[in-house]
Design a protein around this motif. Sequence first.
Motif, PDB file in Angstrom:
ATOM      1  N   VAL A  30      -2.706 -25.265 -25.050  1.00 16.32           N
ATOM      2  CA  VAL A  30      -2.755 -24.413 -26.237  1.00 16.32           C
ATOM      3  C   VAL A  30      -2.444 -25.251 -27.464  1.00 16.32           C
ATOM      4  CG1 VAL A  30      -2.138 -22.296 -25.004  1.00 16.32           C
ATOM      5  CG2 VAL A  30      -0.334 -23.711 -25.983  1.00 16.32           C
ATOM      6  N   THR A  31      -2.862 -24.764 -28.619  1.00 17.07           N
ATOM      7  CA  THR A  31      -2.488 -25.391 -29.878  1.00 17.07           C
ATOM      8  C   THR A  31      -1.117 -24.844 -30.245  1.00 17.07           C
ATOM      9  OG1 THR A  31      -4.778 -25.525 -30.572  1.00 17.07           O
ATOM     10  CG2 THR A  31      -3.110 -25.675 -32.309  1.00 17.07           C
ATOM     11  N   VAL A  32      -0.182 -25.729 -30.520  1.00 10.85           N
ATOM     12  CA  VAL A  32       1.188 -25.317 -30.830  1.00 10.85           C
ATOM     13  C   VAL A  32       1.495 -25.642 -32.289  1.00 10.85           C
ATOM     14  CG1 VAL A  32       3.628 -25.597 -30.253  1.00 10.85           C
ATOM     15  CG2 VAL A  32       1.909 -25.749 -28.457  1.00 10.85           C
ATOM     16  N   VAL A  33       1.945 -24.638 -33.028  1.00  9.36           N
ATOM     17  CA  VAL A  33       2.436 -24.831 -34.387  1.00  9.36           C
ATOM     18  C   VAL A  33       3.844 -24.238 -34.420  1.00  9.36           C
ATOM     19  CG1 VAL A  33       0.191 -24.883 -35.526  1.00  9.36           C
ATOM     20  CG2 VAL A  33       1.323 -22.701 -35.175  1.00  9.36           C
ATOM     21  N   SER A  34       4.660 -24.729 -35.347  1.00 11.33           N
ATOM     22  CA  SER A  34       6.037 -24.244 -35.356  1.00 11.33           C
ATOM     23  C   SER A  34       6.562 -24.103 -36.775  1.00 11.33           C
ATOM     24  CB  SER A  34       6.933 -25.186 -34.557  1.00 11.33           C
ATOM     25  OG  SER A  34       6.946 -26.471 -35.132  1.00 11.33           O
ATOM     26  N   ALA A  35       7.626 -23.304 -36.869  1.00 15.16           N
ATOM     27  CA  ALA A  35       8.301 -23.072 -38.144  1.00 15.16           C
ATOM     28  C   ALA A  35       9.774 -22.841 -37.850  1.00 15.16           C
ATOM     29  CB  ALA A  35       7.709 -21.856 -38.845  1.00 15.16           C
ATOM     30  N   THR A  36      10.619 -23.279 -38.780  1.00 15.77           N
ATOM     31  CA  THR A  36      12.053 -23.048 -38.618  1.00 15.77           C
ATOM     32  C   THR A  36      12.555 -21.917 -39.514  1.00 15.77           C
ATOM     33  OG1 THR A  36      12.536 -24.817 -40.187  1.00 15.77           O
ATOM     34  CG2 THR A  36      12.573 -25.398 -37.849  1.00 15.77           C
ATOM     35  N   LEU A  37      11.672 -21.390 -40.341  1.00 10.94           N
ATOM     36  CA  LEU A  37      12.015 -20.249 -41.192  1.00 10.94           C
ATOM     37  C   LEU A  37      10.897 -19.211 -41.130  1.00 10.94           C
ATOM     38  CD1 LEU A  37      13.302 -22.085 -44.396  1.00 10.94           C
ATOM     39  CD2 LEU A  37      14.689 -20.808 -42.751  1.00 10.94           C
ATOM     40  N   PRO A  38      11.243 -17.930 -41.205  1.00  9.58           N
ATOM     41  CA  PRO A  38      10.206 -16.895 -41.211  1.00  9.58           C
ATOM     42  C   PRO A  38       9.181 -17.064 -42.332  1.00  9.58           C
ATOM     43  CG  PRO A  38      12.322 -15.920 -40.711  1.00  9.58           C
ATOM     44  CD  PRO A  38      12.586 -17.351 -41.101  1.00  9.58           C
ATOM     45  N   SER A  39       9.614 -17.524 -43.506  1.00  7.78           N
ATOM     46  CA  SER A  39       8.654 -17.717 -44.607  1.00  7.78           C
ATOM     47  C   SER A  39       7.607 -18.769 -44.246  1.00  7.78           C
ATOM     48  CB  SER A  39       9.383 -18.099 -45.895  1.00  7.78           C
ATOM     49  OG  SER A  39      10.149 -19.278 -45.712  1.00  7.78           O
ATOM     50  N   GLU A  40       8.015 -19.831 -43.547  1.00  7.29           N
ATOM     51  CA  GLU A  40       7.059 -20.842 -43.076  1.00  7.29           C
ATOM     52  C   GLU A  40       6.084 -20.219 -42.076  1.00  7.29           C
ATOM     53  OE1 GLU A  40       8.777 -24.552 -41.532  1.00  7.29           O
ATOM     54  OE2 GLU A  40      10.628 -23.960 -42.544  1.00  7.29           O
ATOM     55  N   ALA A  41       6.622 -19.396 -41.181  1.00  8.35           N
ATOM     56  CA  ALA A  41       5.785 -18.748 -40.171  1.00  8.35           C
ATOM     57  C   ALA A  41       4.727 -17.862 -40.826  1.00  8.35           C
ATOM     58  CB  ALA A  41       6.661 -17.930 -39.227  1.00  8.35           C
ATOM     59  N   LEU A  42       5.123 -17.123 -41.833  1.00  9.64           N
ATOM     60  CA  LEU A  42       4.165 -16.255 -42.523  1.00  9.64           C
ATOM     61  C   LEU A  42       3.084 -17.061 -43.226  1.00  9.64           C
ATOM     62  CD1 LEU A  42       6.593 -13.518 -43.868  1.00  9.64           C
ATOM     63  CD2 LEU A  42       4.857 -13.274 -42.069  1.00  9.64           C
ATOM     64  N   ARG A  43       3.457 -18.191 -43.829  1.00 13.16           N
ATOM     65  CA  ARG A  43       2.438 -19.052 -44.464  1.00 13.16           C
ATOM     66  C   ARG A  43       1.435 -19.547 -43.423  1.00 13.16           C
ATOM     67  NH1 ARG A  43       6.743 -20.644 -47.732  1.00 13.16           N
ATOM     68  NH2 ARG A  43       7.241 -22.463 -46.474  1.00 13.16           N
ATOM     69  N   ILE A  44       1.932 -19.914 -42.247  1.00 14.16           N
ATOM     70  CA  ILE A  44       1.037 -20.362 -41.179  1.00 14.16           C
ATOM     71  C   ILE A  44       0.096 -19.218 -40.783  1.00 14.16           C
ATOM     72  CG2 ILE A  44       0.956 -21.014 -38.725  1.00 14.16           C
ATOM     73  CD1 ILE A  44       3.589 -22.622 -39.298  1.00 14.16           C
ATOM     74  N   CYS A  45       0.645 -18.025 -40.617  1.00 14.95           N
ATOM     75  CA  CYS A  45      -0.155 -16.868 -40.200  1.00 14.95           C
ATOM     76  C   CYS A  45      -1.193 -16.475 -41.244  1.00 14.95           C
ATOM     77  CB  CYS A  45       0.753 -15.681 -39.906  1.00 14.95           C
ATOM     78  SG  CYS A  45       1.701 -15.886 -38.386  1.00 14.95           S
TER      79      CYS A  45
END
Length: 121
Positions: A30-45
């Motif tokens: 699978v392609t794995v991406v990560s974030a250590t903060l919810p704001s980073e996760a939302l930008r990725i999404c």
Amino acid sequence: MSSHQRTVLIVDDDRQIVGLVEKMLRPQGVTVVSATLPSEALRICESQPVHLMISDVMMPEMDGGKLTERVLKLHPEARVLLISGQAKEPAVARLPHVRFLRKPFFPSVLLQNLRELLEEV
């Protein structure tokens, strides 16, 4: 695990947890991406498809339950695995595409949950 270009997002404010889960997932195709903060996760999404999100429940900025609600608005087809060592199961874990896993867990349990959730996508 049949990946078919699936993207898994790992969100945890503990970089060690992120690193451990990344190491477990990379061999799974699978392609794995990560974030250590919810704001980073939302930008990725907002910038790419996410098929599965693995998120801690207790984090700065917002908890994993609120993050899950926001991610599912962006990607309604996504699946979510919430993990926590402290919190009780959040209400959002009762949604059909959301599961809850209490830390600590065996790597095999995490991988089994991931396989099952990715098969649903």
